[in-house]
Design an enzyme around this catalytic site. Structure first.
Site, PDB file in Angstrom:
ATOM      1  N   LYS A 180       0.821  -1.206   0.000  1.00 14.21           N
ATOM      2  CA  LYS A 180       0.000   0.000   0.000  1.00 14.21           C
ATOM      3  C   LYS A 180       0.865   1.270   0.000  1.00 14.21           C
ATOM      4  O   LYS A 180       2.080   1.186   0.088  1.00 14.21           O
ATOM      5  CB  LYS A 180      -0.968  -0.031   1.197  1.00 14.21           C
ATOM      6  CG  LYS A 180      -1.961  -1.205   1.115  1.00 14.21           C
ATOM      7  CD  LYS A 180      -3.009  -1.007   0.028  1.00 14.21           C
ATOM      8  CE  LYS A 180      -3.746  -2.250  -0.443  1.00 14.21           C
ATOM      9  NZ  LYS A 180      -4.457  -3.044   0.522  1.00 14.21           N
TER      10      LYS A 180
HETATM   11  C1  PLP Z   1      -5.499  -4.042   0.935  1.00  9.08           C
HETATM   12  C2  PLP Z   1      -6.938  -3.828   0.943  1.00  9.08           C
HETATM   13  C3  PLP Z   1      -7.739  -4.105   2.059  1.00  9.08           C
HETATM   14  C4  PLP Z   1      -7.278  -4.854   3.272  1.00  9.08           C
HETATM   15  O1  PLP Z   1      -6.112  -4.460   3.810  1.00  9.08           O
HETATM   16  P1  PLP Z   1      -5.136  -5.522   4.558  1.00  9.08           P
HETATM   17  O2  PLP Z   1      -4.242  -4.624   5.308  1.00  9.08           O
HETATM   18  O3  PLP Z   1      -4.448  -6.274   3.471  1.00  9.08           O
HETATM   19  O4  PLP Z   1      -5.976  -6.375   5.414  1.00  9.08           O
HETATM   20  C5  PLP Z   1      -9.077  -3.749   2.029  1.00  9.08           C
HETATM   21  N1  PLP Z   1      -9.606  -3.188   0.939  1.00  9.08           N
HETATM   22  C6  PLP Z   1      -8.898  -2.936  -0.174  1.00  9.08           C
HETATM   23  C7  PLP Z   1      -9.565  -2.277  -1.329  1.00  9.08           C
HETATM   24  C8  PLP Z   1      -7.547  -3.262  -0.214  1.00  9.08           C
HETATM   25  O5  PLP Z   1      -6.839  -3.037  -1.323  1.00  9.08           O
END
Ligand code: PLP
Length: 387
Positions: A180
């Protein structure tokens, strides 16, 4: 092979983790508290509850609303499966909505089509980092006594109408997973800038650590009395010091990392603007910290094979959730734009440490592809800009 996404890790992150090791306190502690304070300052928000994943942030936010079991949450089908599973984890029922034909973001119109008397929340997903048009969604929700819980997993650092995501709206959830816009290794946060949700945030904070009454706990701990009370359902969702230290380091580097993402996305947008074989989804790099570059291709399989043969990784974000076995029952309306997108979306490499040579190589590989022109999505406006 040029990878699709990868974290940007430097000696600074390594040093930060080393310092935590030296304290001997790896779990939740002072680093977590500092990270929360720095996130509050950076985002300009009243409250931040850091937790262990973005998925648990969504779960905590929804659980803290205390909606009746089975109440509905409107969510775009075009999102990561985590959004949908978080709704089920909270004992609520997902209802899939379609997306806007230009941005592939949830729109108020698409949300309205999924609304019912049982709607307790609307979950817009800022797909690729581009902010949804939030104001009409918030207005719609408030008109129906529903809460907006933003899945801002893609949108850390992006803004909407001059405000960073998290500052406006109701409750916003971030992910700090490895790929992210910022990462903690793994991590997430529930954020609000609204006093109205102070109670929900306090509940989320308690649910993060097994539903313990934190005020009593802090008081007793000070008195060295080993008693505590459990006042709510709870989970093991806290963010440990190790992860918070990585997040703090990433936050210090954020401006440079965001600038690089913007630079790469802008280069792609410019290079692909006149290419009839693909269409790059619009992304305003001045207000957005681009998380992914998604393009549409009519012959997706051919396009992906072409890029693979030239050493360029691609992905599909996402398979629509309403087509998954577990989620089939949650589609109540037609989702024509989602199904159009489902067959055409392709994600191209975009990550902070991507070199100029790697950006050039992606652009050259895309240029060498010649396929059928991209069909417009259902409802695609004639005057839509191609960039
Ligand atoms: C990455 C992601 C999540 C969840 O995040 P994690 O930290 O991987 O649990 C939720 N929604 C979207 C759209 C994502 O890309």
């Amino acid at each position: 092979m040029i990878p699709l996404q990868r974290p940007s890790m430097t000696d600074d992150e390594l040093r930060a983790v080393g310092e935590v090791f030296a304290t001997g306190w790896l779990g939740m502690g002072e680093e977590t508290t500092r990270f929360e304070a720095e996130l509050r300052a950076f985002l300009g928000v009243r409250e931040v509850v850091a937790c262990n994943t973005g998925t648990s942030a969504l779960h905590l936010a929804l659980a803290a609303l205390q909606a009746p079991r089975g109440a509905e949450v409107i969510v775009p089908s075009l999102t990561w499966t985590a959004s949908v599973q978080a709704i089920l984890m909270a004992g609520l029922t997902p209802v899939f909505a379609d997306v806007d034909p230009v941005t592939l973001n949830l729109s108020a119109g698409a949300a309205r089509a999924a609304l019912s008397e049982r709607t307790a929340a609307i979950m817009p997903v800022h797909y690729r980092g581009l902010a949804c048009d939030l104001d009409p969604i918030v207005t719609l929700a408030e008109g129906h006594g529903a809460v907006v819980v933003e899945d801002a997993a893609h949108a850390f650092g992006s803004s909407y109408r001059g405000h960073l995501i998290g500052q406006t709206g109701h409750i916003t959830c971030f992910s700090f997973d490895p790929i992210k816009n910022i990462t903690c290794g793994e991590g997430g946060a529930v954020v609000t800038n609204s006093e109205r949700f102070a109670g929900a945030m306090a509940l989320a904070r308690s649910m993060r650590v097994l539903g313990m009454d934190l005020d009593t706990w802090a008081r007793r701990k000070a008195d060295r009395q080993f008693h505590y009370d459990v006042t709510a359902d709870g989970f093991r969702y806290h963010m440990p010091n190790i992860c918070a230290a990585i997040g703090r380091s990433q936050l210090r580097r954020f401006d440079a990392m965001a600038a690089r993402r913007r630079e790469i996305a802008s280069r792609y947008a410019e290079a692909f603007a006149e290419n009839p074989s693909i269409r790059v989804l619009p992304c305003d790099a001045t207000t957005t910290v681009p998380f992914m570059c998604v393009v549409l291709a009519e012959d997706r399989a051919g396009f992906m094979a072409h890029l693979k043969a030239r050493g360029v990784s691609t992905g599909v974000h996402y398979l629509p959730n309403h087509l998954h076995t577990r989620f089939r029952a949650f589609r109540h309306t037609e989702l024509p734009v989602t199904e159009y997108a489902a067959n055409r979306i392709v994600t191209l490499p975009l990550f902070v440490d991507q070199t100029d040579a790697q950006v050039d190589a992606v652009i050259e590989a895309v240029r060498a592809f010649h396929g059928a022109p991209v069909t417009d999505a259902p409802g695609y406006p004639r005057d839509a800009t191609r960039r």
